[in-house]
Design a protein around this motif. Sequence first.
Motif, PDB file in Angstrom:
ATOM      1  N   PHE A 317      74.717  -3.491 -38.935  1.00  0.00           N
ATOM      2  CA  PHE A 317      74.224  -3.071 -37.622  1.00  0.00           C
ATOM      3  C   PHE A 317      73.355  -1.828 -37.723  1.00  0.00           C
ATOM      4  CE2 PHE A 317      78.193  -0.689 -37.962  1.00  0.00           C
ATOM      5  CZ  PHE A 317      77.894   0.543 -37.390  1.00  0.00           C
ATOM      6  N   GLU A 318      73.594  -0.971 -38.705  1.00  0.00           N
ATOM      7  CA  GLU A 318      72.777   0.229 -38.849  1.00  0.00           C
ATOM      8  C   GLU A 318      71.348  -0.115 -39.274  1.00  0.00           C
ATOM      9  OE1 GLU A 318      74.159   3.835 -40.280  1.00  0.00           O
ATOM     10  OE2 GLU A 318      76.289   3.404 -40.070  1.00  0.00           O
ATOM     11  N   ASP A 319      71.165  -1.279 -39.876  1.00  0.00           N
ATOM     12  CA  ASP A 319      69.829  -1.709 -40.290  1.00  0.00           C
ATOM     13  C   ASP A 319      69.129  -2.532 -39.212  1.00  0.00           C
ATOM     14  OD1 ASP A 319      70.227  -0.558 -42.840  1.00  0.00           O
ATOM     15  OD2 ASP A 319      71.281  -2.362 -43.511  1.00  0.00           O
ATOM     16  N   GLU A 320      69.871  -2.986 -38.202  1.00  0.00           N
ATOM     17  CA  GLU A 320      69.332  -3.891 -37.190  1.00  0.00           C
ATOM     18  C   GLU A 320      69.049  -3.209 -35.856  1.00  0.00           C
ATOM     19  OE1 GLU A 320      68.507  -7.063 -37.598  1.00  0.00           O
ATOM     20  OE2 GLU A 320      69.205  -7.232 -39.661  1.00  0.00           O
ATOM     21  N   ILE A 321      69.815  -2.166 -35.515  1.00  0.00           N
ATOM     22  CA  ILE A 321      69.673  -1.535 -34.197  1.00  0.00           C
ATOM     23  C   ILE A 321      68.680  -0.393 -34.290  1.00  0.00           C
ATOM     24  CG2 ILE A 321      70.872  -0.358 -32.318  1.00  0.00           C
ATOM     25  CD1 ILE A 321      73.447  -1.756 -33.229  1.00  0.00           C
ATOM     26  N   ALA A 322      67.646  -0.456 -33.460  1.00  0.00           N
ATOM     27  CA  ALA A 322      66.565   0.530 -33.541  1.00  0.00           C
ATOM     28  C   ALA A 322      66.824   1.773 -32.708  1.00  0.00           C
ATOM     29  CB  ALA A 322      65.252  -0.107 -33.089  1.00  0.00           C
ATOM     30  N   MET A 323      67.774   1.727 -31.780  1.00  0.00           N
ATOM     31  CA  MET A 323      68.001   2.859 -30.880  1.00  0.00           C
ATOM     32  C   MET A 323      69.314   3.556 -31.184  1.00  0.00           C
ATOM     33  SD  MET A 323      68.347   3.033 -26.723  1.00  0.00           S
ATOM     34  CE  MET A 323      68.872   4.574 -25.960  1.00  0.00           C
ATOM     35  N   THR A 324      69.258   4.868 -31.246  1.00  0.00           N
ATOM     36  CA  THR A 324      70.461   5.695 -31.290  1.00  0.00           C
ATOM     37  C   THR A 324      70.320   6.818 -30.272  1.00  0.00           C
ATOM     38  OG1 THR A 324      69.506   6.987 -33.109  1.00  0.00           O
ATOM     39  CG2 THR A 324      71.099   5.270 -33.696  1.00  0.00           C
ATOM     40  N   VAL A 325      71.459   7.353 -29.880  1.00  0.00           N
ATOM     41  CA  VAL A 325      71.497   8.548 -29.045  1.00  0.00           C
ATOM     42  C   VAL A 325      72.004   9.694 -29.917  1.00  0.00           C
ATOM     43  CG1 VAL A 325      72.555   9.658 -27.042  1.00  0.00           C
ATOM     44  CG2 VAL A 325      71.886   7.247 -26.925  1.00  0.00           C
ATOM     45  N   VAL A 326      71.198  10.742 -30.073  1.00  0.00           N
ATOM     46  CA  VAL A 326      71.656  11.898 -30.840  1.00  0.00           C
ATOM     47  C   VAL A 326      72.395  12.843 -29.905  1.00  0.00           C
ATOM     48  CG1 VAL A 326      69.931  11.760 -32.664  1.00  0.00           C
ATOM     49  CG2 VAL A 326      69.419  13.061 -30.615  1.00  0.00           C
ATOM     50  N   ALA A 327      73.527  13.323 -30.370  1.00  0.00           N
ATOM     51  CA  ALA A 327      74.379  14.179 -29.545  1.00  0.00           C
ATOM     52  C   ALA A 327      75.003  15.248 -30.427  1.00  0.00           C
ATOM     53  CB  ALA A 327      75.462  13.358 -28.868  1.00  0.00           C
ATOM     54  N   GLU A 328      75.520  16.276 -29.795  1.00  0.00           N
ATOM     55  CA  GLU A 328      76.105  17.407 -30.513  1.00  0.00           C
ATOM     56  C   GLU A 328      77.614  17.436 -30.328  1.00  0.00           C
ATOM     57  OE1 GLU A 328      75.251  22.226 -31.001  1.00  0.00           O
ATOM     58  OE2 GLU A 328      74.098  20.993 -29.592  1.00  0.00           O
TER      59      GLU A 328
END
Length: 463
Positions: A317-328
């Motif tokens: 899934f890390e190679d297939e999903i293009a969107m992430t939300v960066v958070a702290e």
Amino acid sequence: MDSIMLPSQGELFQRWIGKDIADVPKPAAVLDRAIIRRHCNRMKKTVQALGVGFRAHVKTHKTFQIAKMQMDNGDPETKFIASTLLEIEMLHPLLKGAKAAHHPANVLYGIPLVPSHVPRLAELAADIGEDSISVMIDHPDQIPYLRQFFEVTNFPACVFVKVDTGYHRAGLPPASLNKNGLLEKLADAEVEGWVRLLGLYSHSSLSYGAKTADEAMVHLIGEIHGCKVALNRWLPLLPKGRELVISVGATPQVSCSHDLVQNGSASPEAEELKALLRNPCPENTEVRVKIELHAGNYPILDMQQVSTNARSGAGKFEDEIAMTVVAEVCSVYNDSEREKPEALIAAGTLALGREPCANYPGWGVLSSWRRGDDPGAPRLIVDRISQEHGIVAWESGVQRSIPLSVGQVVKVFPNHSCVAAAFFGWYFVVDSERDQDGSQIVDVWVRGRGSDLTDPFLMTRFQ
């Protein structure tokens, strides 16, 4: 107190290009351009190999840039679906440019007609050109509003009749397609010259519950059959002597079609689907019928989509999903102050959405990005969420400490990218083919807001 002004795309571009995504204001939405490009290229090869039409939905990303990538899909026509007027306004330059180059171009307003939107749809169509905007009909009371469209454009509105093949969100079941004389009224309007029927349209998200490519194929087969039943039953009321379109799909259904090309799948479902795509109505010689596939989430994907396993042989899934939300990370609870170790991140319902996923109990999965996870370790998930905060825990409920620290930046894969993206005004874009760590910002893409596309900075970059 002075009002707070949103930055322009030019300001965002000059402020953040070349910077690290860990340094942007958080939470923030990040897209990997390399993954998007790969998904769009795969779709192009599949559509060309299958010889079907394709219509790209833009509601997930709402960006000019991804829409341009979706245009290059192997279909000689430029065809989109939009869920809002602002999305159509965003697509306006692309459609007008295609028309200027003498290429067929059309966008479908993808919900049953909203009467108050007809004047703006007509203005856009008049500027782009004939056959540029289609609408969706599932009630006879929607039809008279299309006369207003014709009065502005002086050409007919293109129309799809929405068929409900089991999802029950919108549309009419095949047996009721002529509800209160709907098809008869459409036929009368076509004779008078202010409507032109394109075909039948179905969109079913039932395939989101699929677990294999064959299961997704069953859903696509069911959609095609439902539209065939409607077409054959009501054929006497439909126009003759021209091609009609059966437009079907959703990302899992369309993703499974890759198997027909790449893996040479020989399952009974695959063989039936191949035959339907080649010739959907062999029993009917009175009208020519072509299949058009449509999908929108496929360039980006999310945890919900990959859980369907609709494309055999897909990567992690890390190679297939293009969107992430960066958070702290804002706090860590590893000292027995809770029943199990947990951590708090400053991203909750607003940034991640509150959509469930069939294959795990959380609201997002943490990426291994810059964390050095043991490949055999359980996943860290967003186990609980509130409005602005998420609580991170081990997916399996193990009692080991959470390997995060206060101030650490993490990436989260959302369950539903459409919903998660809605919180953000723009995406920070990285490219994992240029930067293996996927951390350097190479672009900033503003989500469609209509007037943003008049920015001279934007237009010089999109030419």
